[in-house]
Design a protein around this motif. Structure first.
Motif, PDB file in Angstrom:
ATOM      1  N   ALA A 170       0.847  -1.201   0.000  1.00 10.62           N
ATOM      2  CA  ALA A 170       0.000   0.000   0.000  1.00 10.62           C
ATOM      3  C   ALA A 170       0.881   1.249   0.000  1.00 10.62           C
ATOM      4  O   ALA A 170       2.050   1.197   0.402  1.00 10.62           O
ATOM      5  N   ASP A 171       0.317   2.370  -0.453  1.00 10.56           N
ATOM      6  CA  ASP A 171       1.066   3.635  -0.401  1.00 10.56           C
ATOM      7  C   ASP A 171       0.939   4.251   1.000  1.00 10.56           C
ATOM      8  O   ASP A 171       0.306   3.674   1.897  1.00 10.56           O
ATOM      9  N   ASP A 172       1.518   5.436   1.143  1.00 12.86           N
ATOM     10  CA  ASP A 172       1.547   6.106   2.446  1.00 12.86           C
ATOM     11  C   ASP A 172       0.152   6.482   2.955  1.00 12.86           C
ATOM     12  O   ASP A 172      -0.044   6.722   4.142  1.00 12.86           O
ATOM     13  N   ASP A 173      -0.809   6.554   2.037  1.00 13.27           N
ATOM     14  CA  ASP A 173      -2.185   6.868   2.448  1.00 13.27           C
ATOM     15  C   ASP A 173      -2.961   5.602   2.792  1.00 13.27           C
ATOM     16  O   ASP A 173      -4.160   5.662   3.097  1.00 13.27           O
ATOM     17  N   GLY A 174      -2.300   4.450   2.711  1.00 14.22           N
ATOM     18  CA  GLY A 174      -2.946   3.210   3.125  1.00 14.22           C
ATOM     19  C   GLY A 174      -3.753   2.539   2.030  1.00 14.22           C
ATOM     20  O   GLY A 174      -4.594   1.678   2.320  1.00 14.22           O
ATOM     21  N   PHE A 175      -3.495   2.914   0.768  1.00 13.60           N
ATOM     22  CA  PHE A 175      -4.260   2.309  -0.334  1.00 13.60           C
ATOM     23  C   PHE A 175      -3.347   1.606  -1.333  1.00 13.60           C
ATOM     24  O   PHE A 175      -2.253   2.087  -1.642  1.00 13.60           O
ATOM     25  N   TYR A 176      -3.834   0.470  -1.839  1.00 15.41           N
ATOM     26  CA  TYR A 176      -3.169  -0.189  -2.964  1.00 15.41           C
ATOM     27  C   TYR A 176      -3.616   0.501  -4.249  1.00 15.41           C
ATOM     28  O   TYR A 176      -4.724   1.074  -4.306  1.00 15.41           O
ATOM     29  N   GLN A 179      -7.115   0.111  -5.524  1.00 12.12           N
ATOM     30  CA  GLN A 179      -8.214   0.748  -4.777  1.00 12.12           C
ATOM     31  C   GLN A 179      -8.516   2.146  -5.321  1.00 12.12           C
ATOM     32  O   GLN A 179      -9.498   2.753  -4.916  1.00 12.12           O
ATOM     33  N   THR A 207       3.455   1.199   5.981  1.00 16.30           N
ATOM     34  CA  THR A 207       2.718   1.898   7.047  1.00 16.30           C
ATOM     35  C   THR A 207       1.417   1.118   7.314  1.00 16.30           C
ATOM     36  O   THR A 207       0.950   0.379   6.435  1.00 16.30           O
ATOM     37  N   TYR A 209      -2.510   0.152   7.640  1.00 14.73           N
ATOM     38  CA  TYR A 209      -3.709   0.582   6.895  1.00 14.73           C
ATOM     39  C   TYR A 209      -4.844  -0.386   7.216  1.00 14.73           C
ATOM     40  O   TYR A 209      -4.598  -1.526   7.632  1.00 14.73           O
ATOM     41  N   VAL A 229      -7.438  -2.449  11.305  1.00 16.07           N
ATOM     42  CA  VAL A 229      -6.086  -2.066  10.869  1.00 16.07           C
ATOM     43  C   VAL A 229      -5.139  -3.269  10.854  1.00 16.07           C
ATOM     44  O   VAL A 229      -5.137  -4.089  11.766  1.00 16.07           O
ATOM     45  N   SER A 232       1.833  -2.874   9.613  1.00 14.55           N
ATOM     46  CA  SER A 232       2.549  -2.449   8.396  1.00 14.55           C
ATOM     47  C   SER A 232       3.286  -3.641   7.780  1.00 14.55           C
ATOM     48  O   SER A 232       3.964  -4.378   8.504  1.00 14.55           O
TER      49      SER A 232
END
Ligand code: BEZ
Ligand code: FE
Length: 309
Positions: A170-176, A179, A207, A209, A229, A232
């Protein structure tokens, strides 16, 4: 209760006549599978019947609760499509996915000392781009650059050249990437180990998510006071000829979510790795210029079990 017993536990206070009625039904349903030609299917259906009836009898399931259960499964079916699989999510949060992995990987860790497996998750795609050793999987995804390196070996200690290593996160915003609705391909790639079994790439420092929690599984977690959650992590799938395919992740040592709890029970101690923070200006392993940015590095040495393990 023994393996073959079908008698319900927790039926104290229930009259013996009532218990006999309930017991008769369980036995009749179990016997209805007696003629199944496939012995494994017969075993699965009879055992499922035994445990399901035992559950109903033990908790004295009300008709209202039974209806709510059916509504829950119906909602899980309605939200499921080729992109969203609510039933796998349900299996994950019930620990059933990890229990199935445990049952099927006993020898991998205990006897062979190969790298442990964990949940696959719903965000793998077949078509991730190929990168060279030392390449970057980010593809524009936001996050702190993280140098990941290691070796792929077999359980005799021989390097495994040309192992296909799929990585996704996932990226830093918590999304793959999948998504997002813009069709981006980011935070995923595949590469091959070199002749000495070495590999390395630039990823993102993982991080925490949440798993998708806008459906019935999310509602259930909320109702029971559980967090969606995940600790990470960075996903790996490693395949090589004549060796057992490994589906796993690495987790970040010191991530508080490991102590709080991973929503799908995927953490194993052997998969927790040190991610060393490197202050801005620290020279990078491949000379990459990260300007004034801090970065991290980690090492993951992979041991693949034999195919038949
Ligand atoms: C994940 O790792 O992304 C994941 C795993 C299980 C359920 C949902 C998400
Ligand atoms: Fe994940």
């Amino acid at each position: 209760m023994t393996e073959t017993s079908t008698t319900a536990s927790g039926t104290g206070g229930i009259s013996s006549e009532q218990q006999a009625v309930e017991q008769q039904l369980v036995e009749t349903v179990i016997a209805s599978f007696d003629k199944a030609e496939d012995p494994r299917l017969k075993q699965l259906m009879q055992s499922l019947t035994k445990h399901l009836h035992n559950f109903i009898r033990e908790v004295r399931l009300t008709e209202d609760e039974w209806n709510k259960g059916i509504e829950f499964l119906t909602a899980a079916g309605h939200i499921t499509d080729d992109k969203r699989q609510e039933f796998i999510l349900l299996s994950d949060v019930l620990g059933a996915s990890m229990q199935t992995i445990a049952v099927n990987n006993e020898a991998v860790k205990q006897t062979l000392d190969a790298t442990e497996a964990t949940v696959f998750g719903p965000f793998f795609t077949e078509d991730a781009p190929e990168i060279p050793i030392g390449g970057d999987i980010a593809g524009g995804a936001a996050g702190q650059p993280c140098w990941v390196e290691g070796t792929v070996k077999d359980t005799s200690g021989n390097p495994v050249p040309n192992a296909r290593i799929e990585v996704w996160e996932a990226d830093d915003d918590g999304f793959y990437d999948v998504q997002y609705t813009d069709g981006r391909v980011a935070g995923r790639a595949h590469l091959y180990s070199d002749e000495d079994g070495h590999y390395s790439f630039w990823g993102l420092t993982p991080t925490p998510y949440p798993i998708p929690h806008d459906g019935p599984v999310g509602k259930m977690l909320e109702a029971v006071g559980r967090s969606p959650v995940r600790a990470s992590h960075l996903h790996f799938m490693v395949t090589a000829q004549n060796l057992r395919t490994l589906v796993t992740h690495i987790f970040v040592e010191g991530d508080p979510q490991i102590e709080i709890g991973d929503s799908v029970f995927g953490v194993k101690d052997s998969l927790i790795k040190t991610f060393d923070q490197q202050p801005a200006g620290t020279p990078t392993p491949d000379g990459r210029d990260l300007a004034a940015q801090a970065w991290a590095r980690t090492r993951f040495d992979i041991v693949l079990a034999p195919a038949e393990a």
